[in-house]
Design an enzyme around this catalytic site. Sequence first.
Site, PDB file in Angstrom:
ATOM      1  N   TYR A 153       0.868  -1.176  -0.062  1.00 24.52           N
ATOM      2  CA  TYR A 153      -0.141   0.113  -0.170  1.00 24.52           C
ATOM      3  C   TYR A 153       0.884   1.240  -0.154  1.00 24.52           C
ATOM      4  O   TYR A 153       0.462   2.237  -0.625  1.00 24.52           O
ATOM      5  CB  TYR A 153      -0.894  -0.188   1.083  1.00 24.52           C
ATOM      6  CG  TYR A 153      -2.233   0.832   1.096  1.00 24.52           C
ATOM      7  CD1 TYR A 153      -2.999   0.560   0.070  1.00 24.52           C
ATOM      8  CD2 TYR A 153      -2.524   1.977   1.926  1.00 24.52           C
ATOM      9  CE1 TYR A 153      -4.095   1.333  -0.066  1.00 24.52           C
ATOM     10  CE2 TYR A 153      -3.701   2.570   1.969  1.00 24.52           C
ATOM     11  CZ  TYR A 153      -4.656   2.254   0.698  1.00 24.52           C
ATOM     12  OH  TYR A 153      -5.626   3.105   0.667  1.00 24.52           O
ATOM     13  N   LYS A 160      -3.255   8.457   2.752  1.00 23.86           N
ATOM     14  CA  LYS A 160      -4.364   8.067   3.658  1.00 23.86           C
ATOM     15  C   LYS A 160      -4.357   8.667   5.086  1.00 23.86           C
ATOM     16  O   LYS A 160      -5.497   9.303   5.757  1.00 23.86           O
ATOM     17  CB  LYS A 160      -4.783   6.869   3.776  1.00 23.86           C
ATOM     18  CG  LYS A 160      -5.572   6.075   2.575  1.00 23.86           C
ATOM     19  CD  LYS A 160      -6.972   6.703   2.111  1.00 23.86           C
ATOM     20  CE  LYS A 160      -7.671   6.263   1.069  1.00 23.86           C
ATOM     21  NZ  LYS A 160      -8.735   7.144   0.669  1.00 23.86           N
TER      22      LYS A 160
HETATM   23  N1  LIG Z   1     -11.434  -0.569  -2.697  1.00 23.49           N
HETATM   24  C1  LIG Z   1     -10.903  -0.491  -1.503  1.00 23.49           C
HETATM   25  O1  LIG Z   1     -10.388  -1.406  -1.032  1.00 23.49           O
HETATM   26  C2  LIG Z   1     -11.301   0.567  -0.475  1.00 23.49           C
HETATM   27  C3  LIG Z   1     -10.906   0.448   0.880  1.00 23.49           C
HETATM   28  C4  LIG Z   1     -11.086   1.503   1.455  1.00 23.49           C
HETATM   29  C5  LIG Z   1     -11.011   2.793   0.992  1.00 23.49           C
HETATM   30  N2  LIG Z   1     -11.181   2.900  -0.372  1.00 23.49           N
HETATM   31  C6  LIG Z   1     -11.132   4.214  -0.888  1.00 23.49           C
HETATM   32  O2  LIG Z   1     -12.547   4.612  -1.525  1.00 23.49           O
HETATM   33  C7  LIG Z   1     -12.472   5.537  -2.502  1.00 23.49           C
HETATM   34  C8  LIG Z   1     -13.182   5.052  -3.602  1.00 23.49           C
HETATM   35  O3  LIG Z   1     -12.362   4.138  -4.374  1.00 23.49           O
HETATM   36  P1  LIG Z   1     -13.122   2.713  -5.155  1.00 23.49           P
HETATM   37  O4  LIG Z   1     -12.349   1.447  -4.182  1.00 23.49           O
HETATM   38  O5  LIG Z   1     -14.437   2.941  -4.873  1.00 23.49           O
HETATM   39  O6  LIG Z   1     -12.489   2.743  -6.357  1.00 23.49           O
HETATM   40  P2  LIG Z   1     -12.851   3.520  -7.855  1.00 23.49           P
HETATM   41  O7  LIG Z   1     -11.769   3.251  -8.734  1.00 23.49           O
HETATM   42  O8  LIG Z   1     -14.241   2.960  -8.086  1.00 23.49           O
HETATM   43  O9  LIG Z   1     -13.081   4.918  -7.437  1.00 23.49           O
HETATM   44  C9  LIG Z   1     -11.703   5.979  -7.391  1.00 23.49           C
HETATM   45  C10 LIG Z   1     -12.315   7.306  -8.061  1.00 23.49           C
HETATM   46  O10 LIG Z   1     -11.459   8.382  -7.961  1.00 23.49           O
HETATM   47  C11 LIG Z   1     -11.585   9.079  -8.972  1.00 23.49           C
HETATM   48  N3  LIG Z   1     -10.487   9.941  -9.184  1.00 23.49           N
HETATM   49  C12 LIG Z   1      -9.230   9.539  -9.683  1.00 23.49           C
HETATM   50  N4  LIG Z   1      -8.435  10.861  -9.818  1.00 23.49           N
HETATM   51  C13 LIG Z   1      -9.575  11.825  -9.897  1.00 23.49           C
HETATM   52  C14 LIG Z   1      -9.130  13.092  -9.991  1.00 23.49           C
HETATM   53  N5  LIG Z   1      -8.219  13.822 -10.342  1.00 23.49           N
HETATM   54  N6  LIG Z   1     -10.448  14.090  -9.866  1.00 23.49           N
HETATM   55  C15 LIG Z   1     -11.727  13.523  -9.450  1.00 23.49           C
HETATM   56  N7  LIG Z   1     -11.563  12.087  -9.194  1.00 23.49           N
HETATM   57  C16 LIG Z   1     -10.698  11.306  -9.310  1.00 23.49           C
HETATM   58  C17 LIG Z   1     -11.919   7.925 -10.149  1.00 23.49           C
HETATM   59  O11 LIG Z   1     -12.504   8.750 -11.287  1.00 23.49           O
HETATM   60  C18 LIG Z   1     -12.788   6.969  -9.472  1.00 23.49           C
HETATM   61  O12 LIG Z   1     -14.037   7.271  -9.693  1.00 23.49           O
HETATM   62  C19 LIG Z   1     -10.999   5.779  -2.397  1.00 23.49           C
HETATM   63  O13 LIG Z   1     -10.538   7.025  -1.744  1.00 23.49           O
HETATM   64  C20 LIG Z   1     -10.292   4.715  -1.987  1.00 23.49           C
HETATM   65  O14 LIG Z   1      -8.945   4.879  -1.535  1.00 23.49           O
HETATM   66  C21 LIG Z   1     -11.151   1.812  -1.093  1.00 23.49           C
END
Ligand SMILES: NC(=O)c1ccc[n+]([C@@H]2O[C@H](COP(=O)([O-])OP(=O)(O)OC[C@H]3O[C@@H](n4cnc5c(N)ncnc54)[C@H](O)[C@@H]3O)[C@@H](O)[C@H]2O)c1
Length: 254
Positions: A153, A160
């Site tokens: 990570y 984060k």
């Molecule tokens: N998937 C996991 O395991 C997990 C766990 C905990 C937290 N998260 C967090 O959840 C959030 C959403 O991620 P996800 O897992 O749904 O994946 P996802 O890929 O579906 O979503 C990530 C989003 O970030 C957007 N993005 C990237 N660069 C950008 C920019 N410059 N401007 C605006 N938007 C931008 C993308 O378009 C996408 O919609 C993130 O913050 C991620 O770190 C994810």
Amino acid sequence: MGILEGKRILVTGVITDSSIAYHVARMCQEQGATVVLTGYGRLSLVERIAQRLPEAPPVLELDVTDEEQLAGLADRVREHVDGIDGIVHSIGFTPQEALGGNFLNTSWQDVATAMHISTFSLKSLSTALLPLMKDGGSIVAMDFDNSVTYPVYDWMGVAKAGLASTARYLARYLGEHRVRVNLVSAGPLRTMAARSIPGFDELADSWPQRAPLGWDTGDPEPAARAVVALLSDWFPATTGETVHVDGGFHSTGA
Ligand SMILES: NC(=O)c1ccc[n+]([C@@H]2O[C@H](COP(=O)([O-])OP(=O)(O)OC[C@H]3O[C@@H](n4cnc5c(N)ncnc54)[C@H](O)[C@@H]3O)[C@@H](O)[C@H]2O)c1
């Protein structure tokens, strides 16, 4: 009657129907909210995914690193709703060079990109929309527990940690506007962002065994439910908080 009846919620971060934000938007609508989406990059794809929601919401373009788009965001949102009661920050990006065991060799430029998009953007988005939050409101961002290290990570973990601190400072500065700022720290979920992390499986596979409640990496609904709860009026005195939705993983030592 839903717990978000009459609320106007802006949701960022939908890119596929496995996006956490997609499930948040769906549940917001199911709970009575009017939803506005922002999309980044492949906007036609976001619009297509948005059609699958119970009610197709407007999709506004937003790159959180684009100052011009941020400056015009409140006006563009105003074309659809007369105010905002909630904001969902579900945005993350880290260059490949900042992940996957390359921690000691990652350049500042790559770290800066990760921090700009994944961390500083919570402040940018919040201040861009503050003029629309005249009656107070709730801001919720997606976290991945950063109190310990994980394999692969790397700099996303640092980003984060910064996000968590940014949320606490925003809670401090936005309290006088009656705006709450909280995080949902989700366990690993198989989304597009997760697929771009080399070695994500290594991280995800250990989760279900160690989490007291178990964990389904294919089910974003528990995380989405927590976001909806924090957007609602059922956490009126909670700000600067992190709610873990990880099957209890964070609470176990081994
Ligand atoms: N998937 C996991 O395991 C997990 C766990 C905990 C937290 N998260 C967090 O959840 C959030 C959403 O991620 P996800 O897992 O749904 O994946 P996802 O890929 O579906 O979503 C990530 C989003 O970030 C957007 N993005 C990237 N660069 C950008 C920019 N410059 N401007 C605006 N938007 C931008 C993308 O378009 C996408 O919609 C993130 O913050 C991620 O770190 C994810």
